[in-house]
Design a protein around this motif. Structure first.
Motif, PDB file in Angstrom:
ATOM      1  N   ASP A  36       0.864  -1.287  -0.107  1.00  0.00           N
ATOM      2  CA  ASP A  36       0.000  -0.132   0.146  1.00  0.00           C
ATOM      3  C   ASP A  36       0.915   1.380   0.007  1.00  0.00           C
ATOM      4  OD1 ASP A  36      -2.285  -1.716   0.344  1.00  0.00           O
ATOM      5  OD2 ASP A  36      -2.032  -1.825   2.461  1.00  0.00           O
ATOM      6  N   ASP A  96       0.043  11.019   1.765  1.00  0.00           N
ATOM      7  CA  ASP A  96      -0.503  11.983   2.864  1.00  0.00           C
ATOM      8  C   ASP A  96       0.158  11.697   4.387  1.00  0.00           C
ATOM      9  OD1 ASP A  96      -1.991   9.968   3.719  1.00  0.00           O
ATOM     10  OD2 ASP A  96      -4.091  10.810   3.272  1.00  0.00           O
ATOM     11  N   GLY A  97       1.292  10.978   4.235  1.00  0.00           N
ATOM     12  CA  GLY A  97       1.931  10.645   5.406  1.00  0.00           C
ATOM     13  C   GLY A  97       1.201   9.589   6.237  1.00  0.00           C
ATOM     14  N   GLY A  98       0.399   8.811   5.734  1.00  0.00           N
ATOM     15  CA  GLY A  98       0.017   7.566   6.291  1.00  0.00           C
ATOM     16  C   GLY A  98      -1.621   7.530   6.815  1.00  0.00           C
ATOM     17  N   ILE A  99      -1.964   8.962   6.388  1.00  0.00           N
ATOM     18  CA  ILE A  99      -3.479   8.926   6.993  1.00  0.00           C
ATOM     19  C   ILE A  99      -4.407   8.010   5.883  1.00  0.00           C
ATOM     20  CG2 ILE A  99      -5.586  10.571   7.142  1.00  0.00           C
ATOM     21  CD1 ILE A  99      -3.397  12.897   7.496  1.00  0.00           C
ATOM     22  N   ASN A 100      -4.260   8.132   4.668  1.00  0.00           N
ATOM     23  CA  ASN A 100      -4.910   7.396   3.516  1.00  0.00           C
ATOM     24  C   ASN A 100      -3.972   6.424   2.909  1.00  0.00           C
ATOM     25  OD1 ASN A 100      -7.843   8.092   4.320  1.00  0.00           O
ATOM     26  ND2 ASN A 100      -6.687  10.212   3.732  1.00  0.00           N
ATOM     27  N   TRP A 101      -4.313   5.417   2.263  1.00  0.00           N
ATOM     28  CA  TRP A 101      -3.495   4.510   1.639  1.00  0.00           C
ATOM     29  C   TRP A 101      -4.035   3.827   0.321  1.00  0.00           C
ATOM     30  CZ3 TRP A 101       1.329   3.275   3.530  1.00  0.00           C
ATOM     31  CH2 TRP A 101       1.784   3.712   4.883  1.00  0.00           C
ATOM     32  N   ARG A 102      -3.571   3.590  -0.594  1.00  0.00           N
ATOM     33  CA  ARG A 102      -4.076   3.112  -1.848  1.00  0.00           C
ATOM     34  C   ARG A 102      -3.171   1.709  -2.312  1.00  0.00           C
ATOM     35  NH1 ARG A 102      -3.449   6.176  -6.716  1.00  0.00           N
ATOM     36  NH2 ARG A 102      -1.890   7.112  -5.687  1.00  0.00           N
ATOM     37  N   ILE A 136       3.847  13.644   1.766  1.00  0.00           N
ATOM     38  CA  ILE A 136       4.657  12.654   2.319  1.00  0.00           C
ATOM     39  C   ILE A 136       4.455  11.290   1.700  1.00  0.00           C
ATOM     40  CG2 ILE A 136       5.281  11.537   4.341  1.00  0.00           C
ATOM     41  CD1 ILE A 136       4.837  14.103   5.729  1.00  0.00           C
ATOM     42  N   GLN A 194       4.859   7.264   1.334  1.00  0.00           N
ATOM     43  CA  GLN A 194       5.162   6.163   2.350  1.00  0.00           C
ATOM     44  C   GLN A 194       4.522   5.008   1.432  1.00  0.00           C
ATOM     45  OE1 GLN A 194       2.879   6.669   5.745  1.00  0.00           O
ATOM     46  NE2 GLN A 194       4.736   7.628   6.819  1.00  0.00           N
ATOM     47  N   ARG A 215       3.988   0.518   2.197  1.00  0.00           N
ATOM     48  CA  ARG A 215       3.834  -0.427   3.601  1.00  0.00           C
ATOM     49  C   ARG A 215       3.474  -1.948   2.878  1.00  0.00           C
ATOM     50  NH1 ARG A 215      -1.368   0.882   6.590  1.00  0.00           N
ATOM     51  NH2 ARG A 215      -2.308   0.011   4.636  1.00  0.00           N
ATOM     52  N   GLY A 252       5.719   0.729  11.292  1.00  0.00           N
ATOM     53  CA  GLY A 252       5.893   2.067  11.372  1.00  0.00           C
ATOM     54  C   GLY A 252       6.868   2.470  12.368  1.00  0.00           C
ATOM     55  N   ILE A 294       8.467   1.537   7.953  1.00  0.00           N
ATOM     56  CA  ILE A 294       8.230   2.342   6.881  1.00  0.00           C
ATOM     57  C   ILE A 294       8.632   3.662   6.707  1.00  0.00           C
ATOM     58  CG2 ILE A 294       6.075   3.866   6.022  1.00  0.00           C
ATOM     59  CD1 ILE A 294       4.321   1.633   7.715  1.00  0.00           C
ATOM     60  N   VAL A 330       8.242   9.914  10.294  1.00  0.00           N
ATOM     61  CA  VAL A 330       6.858  10.217  10.872  1.00  0.00           C
ATOM     62  C   VAL A 330       6.485   8.980  11.932  1.00  0.00           C
ATOM     63  CG1 VAL A 330       5.907  11.615   9.163  1.00  0.00           C
ATOM     64  CG2 VAL A 330       5.249   9.314   9.112  1.00  0.00           C
ATOM     65  N   LEU A 331       5.908   9.053  12.776  1.00  0.00           N
ATOM     66  CA  LEU A 331       5.407   7.774  13.632  1.00  0.00           C
ATOM     67  C   LEU A 331       4.277   6.913  13.251  1.00  0.00           C
ATOM     68  CD1 LEU A 331       6.175   9.066  17.230  1.00  0.00           C
ATOM     69  CD2 LEU A 331       7.644   7.929  15.877  1.00  0.00           C
TER      70      LEU A 331
END
Lengths: 445, 354
Positions: A356, A360-366, A394, A396, A398, A409, A428, A444-445
């Motif tokens: 994935d 946006d720094g891990g708020i939403n994933w595709r 940002i 990332q 995963r 993370g 990550i 980012v955490l």
């Protein structure tokens, strides 16, 4: 570089440190306006008549035929052993300054930022030596098998290369890959953060076949010592479980040719899924035993310091991990618009089943596309579309493997292991994109 | 004659009796190892001291051997950080009692030394015997290894100054190793449930468990670390480390006006690569002394000497000692004359990287 800046149809924003004060202000006020001004400025600076003419009629790369279209090229075998284009010199193995003190016990990193697919070109395979490398004479190289076996034996390269061979694609990752980043960001690009990773097709003989020949005692002999022929005579304890699975190879081939000297010519151990230090190079001896050996590189190094002061010893398997290789740290995006976010994922426990990507720094994933082949304990290439709107982002990735393990993370990893363990950092990775198009390494955490 | 039969011939001529391996499927492949062959290579020493050669050595002898073979890289007291991390330091009398090095928990020691980490004294014996001194591995006799190890252990007060370390008492020394209880194999990175039952690993159970959340996974994104300013330029010009076509370019990280980014490598860069390739950098740093003097020191010393180039070309080729101390430089006759000259010129001009 001037020709790139002025190329019609595609205007590259100059990096920050090229900009005048007014231009920086222009960038802050709005990107489009700045781009237009920069284009005019660039055209003006290149005010040679031909260029102005070309800008009107079309691209000089089309209108003015280049020498390669109008002259005779080089004959065959001009390079009996072919080399990359001279335009590709930027992609080289590099050391990280200050990481080690002497070149004979050091690391050079693979330039992941510019590679495609999953196979690492042999000349760019990362290096880690403990006592320098040698170009070993294959006619004088021997493999000895001893310890808990019925027959202690010696094999020449002729012997080994006569045996039935297999060819398999596997990643190799140093246990210390990403080790500089446990506590904080320390290096600028993916070459230095993740470049102790390579993936090749290895050809050789399953070690199990050779141990069978020698009558190994699989009941008592649950551990195997592998030893190199270099000055360090590198030794590591290998789990018999993995050898019994048939995966561990005594390999001489890499990507269709013999191993490169830096990678253990003429013989190395291939231990799929396990950290690189166990893939003993210049392999000269295999001993079967009933206890681990606590060799220097499993009793002083390649041990993971935990917050309670204990070290994890014999930590071997590389857990599931991924990284976006482009766009990545130290790179500049050329303009707003479409990008192919591309990266690598791998797991020492098996196949990558999913990757994935977040912008946006891990708020939403595709979910990203996994490109074929997707192989067990091999690097897997993933790609995903991204249209950059020119705003900060940002990036990332995963990865998930077929054991169900989800790449953690930094927060999770540090909660379990602290920040001082050096080895096995599979957190990550985050790359920050700012308005200027500059990409940099952040956590980012 | 094929190489295979040549090898066999050589063995037969040398009086080595070889016998085939009795394994039906792969007839004619491999041969039985002789006892002498196994003894020559099987030099490993395990934590239970299997493989430990007989012998002994005193701390006093160790001091002298250390001074001759080891000080140049590790410092007189194993404290040097020049070539590798320090071997000695950071352990206490209390650690020797508990078998746990306390400064590993607090992080109070600036660096983790070898003796702070290592749990098994066998490791040190095995490693010194197989790999040290770094430029002449496997040159020490067992008694010499015992003596050097006795000295190192004495530096950390694990054994007294009048100690004679031997195969007979090394087990007692093991009971005083400062970090002997400092290792655990309770982790998921060794495979196999059977192995876990035998005390090795936890059967492969990971220590973190993330979930693959897809939407609104957190409220906000906090950047906890970014590349510090001083590290921006530490890896050279990133523009030169990225392809010149494609969806991105590399960021220019050194000041504009620095050496051209394309074209042939400079003479200096070529010389540095040569120095690396020919092994000079194993013994020489640019700015600091390793085994031999730093290149800057050499340039400085011969700054005003007109015939320095000729003298140094001959010296590198033939080797020698005395200008910098008692440690000799081995002859570098494997390097072509013109390469030696290029290297010496480069050294005298300040050994620049670009």
């Amino acid at each position: 570089m001037a020709n790139i800046d002025a190329r019609p149809g595609r205007i590259r924003p100059a990096p920050e440190n090229f900009l005048t004060h007014e231009q920086i202000v222009a960038v802050k006020e709005g990107r489009r306006g700045f781009l237009r001004t920069a284009f005019v400025a660039a055209s003006a600076a290149m005010a040679a008549p031909a260029v102005v003419q070309a800008a009107v009629q079309g691209d000089p790369a089309i209108l003015e035929l280049p020498s390669w279209s109008t002259t005779l090229g080089m004959p065959v075998a001009a390079n009996p052993y072919g080399l990359p284009s001279r335009y590709e010199r930027a992609l080289q193995r590099r050391e990280s300054p200050g990481l080690t003190r002497v070149g004979g016990s050091s690391v050079s990193f693979t330039p992941l930022q510019g590679l495609f697919g999953i196979i690492t070109p042999s000349g760019l395979h990362f290096e880690r030596h403990h006592q320098g490398w040698h170009d070993v004479d294959p006619a004088r190289h021997r493999l000895m098998i001893n310890g808990l076996v019925k027959t202690q034996a010696v094999f020449t390269m002729d012997d080994i290369m006569r045996l039935p061979s297999v060819s398999r694609i596997h990643f190799i990752e140093c246990g210390a890959n990403t080790g500089m980043e446990w506590g904080n960001v320390a290096v600028p690009t993916v070459q230095y953060s993740h470049g102790m990773l390579s993936c090749s097709e290895f050809t050789g003989v399953p070690l199990k076949e050779i141990l069978d020949m020698c009558g190994a005692d699989y009941k008592k002999g649950r551990y195997v010592l592998a030893e190199g022929a270099d000055g360090s005579s590198m030794t590591r304890t290998i789990p018999m479980e993995l050898i019994e699975s048939g995966e561990v190879l005594v390999a001489y081939g890499m990507n269709g040719e013999m191993l490169r000297p830096e990678n253990g010519y003429p013989l190395r151990l291939v231990v799929p899924g396990v950290q690189g230090v166990s893939w003993v190079k210049w392999l000269r001896r295999i001993e079967v035993g009933d206890q681990p050996w606590a060799s220097k590189d499993e009793a002083v190094h390649y041990i993971d310091l935990m917050p309670d002061g204990q070290h994890r010893q014999y930590s071997s398997i590389q857990e599931c991990k991924s990284v976006i290789t482009t766009p990545s740290g130290g790179q500049l995006l050329l303009d707003k618009g479409f990008y192919n976010i591309s990266g690598l994922a791998w797991s020492g426990r098996g196949k990558v089943t999913r990757v994935d990507v977040s912008t946006d720094g891990g708020i939403n994933w595709r979910q990203a596309r996994l490109e074929t082949p997707v192989l067990s304990k091999a690097s897997t290439r993933f790609n995903i579309d991204w249209v950059w709107d020119g705003k900060p982002a940002i990036l990332q990735s995963r990865a998930v493997d077929d054991s169900g393990y989800v790449q953690p993370g930094y927060g999770q990893l540090r909660a379990a292991r602290g920040t001082r363990s050096i080895y096995h950092n599979n957190a990550i990775q985050s790359w920050k994109v700012v308005e200027s198009g500059e990409v940099s390494n952040v956590q980012v955490l | 004659m094929s190489r295979f039969s040549k090898t066999l011939m050589a063995l037969l001529l040398a009086g080595v009796t070889t016998s085939a391996i009795a394994f039906e499927r792969y007839k004619g492949i491999g041969r039985v190892a002789t006892e002498a062959e196994v003894a020559a290579w099987d030099i490993d020493v395990r934590p239970d001291f299997k493989g430990l050669p007989k012998g002994s050595g005193t701390v006093d002898d160790g001091i002298e051997l250390w001074e001759t073979h080891c000080t140049s890289c590790h410092g007189s007291f194993g404290e040097s950080n020049e070539v590798f991390t320090p071997i000695v330091g950071g352990t206490s009398a209390d650690d020797i009692k508990t078998g746990h090095v306390k400064s590993l928990i607090s992080g109070s020691s600036p660096q983790r030394t070898t003796l702070m980490k290592v749990a098994t004294v066998s490791t040190l014996f095995d490693y010194i015997q197989r790999a040290m001194p770094w430029t002449a591995p496997k040159s020490l006799k067992p008694d010499e290894v015992y003596a050097i190890l006795a000295y190192l252990l004495n530096l950390a007060d694990i054994v007294p100054a009048d100690f004679v370390l031997s195969d007979a008492n090394i087990r007692e020394v093991q009971e005083r190793m400062p970090n002997r209880n400092g290792m655990t194999t309770d982790h998921g990175m060794w495979p196999g449930v059977a192995a876990a039952k035998a005390g090795m690993g936890n059967g492969g159970k990971p220590d973190v468990s993330n979930v693959a959340c897809m939407k609104d996974c957190k409220k906000e994104v906090e950047i906890v670390s970014a590349l510090p300013d001083y590290a921006q330029d530490a890896h050279g010009n990133l523009a030169e480390q990225n392809r010149l076509v494609g969806q991105t370019r590399g960021k220019r990280t050194s000041a504009p006006g620095e050496p051209a980014e394309q074209g042939e490598p400079s003479v200096a860069a070529a010389a540095l690569a040569l120095a690396n390739a020919k092994g000079c950098m194993a013994c020489h740093g640019v700015a600091s002394k390793l085994v031999g003097p730093g290149y800057n020191e050499i340039a400085q010393k011969y700054q005003a000497q007109a015939d320095a180039e000729e003298m140094l070309v001959a010296k590198v080729k033939l080797g020698g000692q005395g200008n910098w101390g008692a440690i000799p430089m081995p002859p570098q006759a494997h390097v072509a004359d013109e390469d030696i000259r290029l290297l010496v010129q480069w050294v005298l001009q300040g050994a620049k990287a670009q």
